[in-house]
Design an enzyme around this catalytic site. Sequence first.
Site, short mmCIF file in Angstrom:
data_model
loop_
_atom_site.label_atom_id
_atom_site.label_comp_id
_atom_site.label_asym_id
_atom_site.label_seq_id
_atom_site.Cartn_x
_atom_site.Cartn_y
_atom_site.Cartn_z
N GLY A 271 0.98 -1.52 0.18
CA GLY A 271 0.06 0.34 -0.36
C GLY A 271 0.76 1.49 -0.16
N HIS A 272 0.27 2.14 0.00
CA HIS A 272 0.48 3.92 0.03
C HIS A 272 1.19 4.42 1.93
CE1 HIS A 272 -0.37 4.44 -4.20
NE2 HIS A 272 -0.04 3.76 -3.96
N GLY A 273 0.82 3.67 2.43
CA GLY A 273 1.20 3.68 3.76
C GLY A 273 0.49 4.21 4.98
#
Length: 420
Positions: free
Chosen positions: A266-268
């Site tokens: 994911g993107h965090g």
Amino acid sequence: MGTSGGITAGRAMALGLALLACLVTGGESRGPLYGEIGAGRRGLVETGAAVFDVTQYSAKADGKTDNSMAFVKAWNAACHNSGPAKLVIPTGTFLSGPVVFQGPCEGSNPITVEVNGTIIASTDISEYSEDGWFSFELIDGLVLKGGIFDGQGQTAWPYNDCKRNKDCQHLPVSLKFNKVNNTVVDGVTSLNSKGFHFSITFSKNFTGVNLNISAPDESPNTDGIHLSSSDRINISSSVIATGDDCLGIIQGATNVSVNEITCGPGHGISIGSLGKYPDEKDVIGVHVRNATLTNTTNGVRIKAFPGDRQLLASDIIFEDIVLNYVKNPIIIDQNYGSRKVTKPSNVKLSDVHFKNIRGTTVSEVAVLLQCSSSNPCEQVELSDIDLSFAGDASGSKNVTSLCKNTKPTFIGTQNPPACL
């Protein structure tokens, strides 16, 4: 599209329901949870609550029949029941198009929705005239428990053109909560959402626990939990693996607690983006603790657009975070979405704390604090940061930090070395 829909399960031990009711209402008494009630037509009395099984309203667990209208009928019956009500989707695989579970409901709250089976989304994107698949609206007192919600997003992702079209239409959210208060979502699995997995807006006192959220890392805009304009939000003990932010905490979010989250891919975990639209509200009181992020494109991040949109983000804590092979581990980016800044960001960031963050990174710049030149970040603290390089062996093995338009306070271990 159904305008109300239904699901519940009545696995109700008195003590368990009493505890859930207490959690939903913050310990405040909301009237008798049990008592002698009359079961409405097709309702069953079980431990004092009327149980509405969707198969009694013509729902079929064959994976082929569109059950949205059956869910509508069951929800309407439960919501208009004069006493406590529980909606059941039993074991099996149920196909459904978009459905709205709408209140206010007439009985004593909370109304319980318990899913023992799997619900799969219809794949005809033309059926989704609005931006949600399962939507909960205007409800005070809701428990959603168990079940698998499979958005079958792989059939819709090719229609996502948001990278090329700034005015793109977002694909439907799998589970959408709008104007719901005193809510517990426990043990729900969301798979392959078309758009966001969860969206929470204009809601208060929302608890999400034991959530399992999953989509491939290449799936576009499949944020795990996207929340805005909401207060007292608690997310804990959950696993999120998706193609965008594991959590996106947007404008108007206040008193948000995130604890024991596993994120990746994911993107965090992100606060923002902020400052893109007019009349955005402040973000106050976001505390993220005890999270583990693995193979994410960002770690813990605050992102804001350049420009003249004015708002405040303050009282923000990222603490006890473990990062494994993470790109951009600690980042404030107030030039988000712009390669050429014509106007610096007018979003004010203050009282921001990064504490006890450790692990490995694939980025040589492990700490990047890029604040606004016209509105510098204030009261930024970095305490006990220990990040080692685990990227390409041919590159530098040292990690660095970069700070711009801020003068952080450094406490304890600092690896990379503190930026001046």
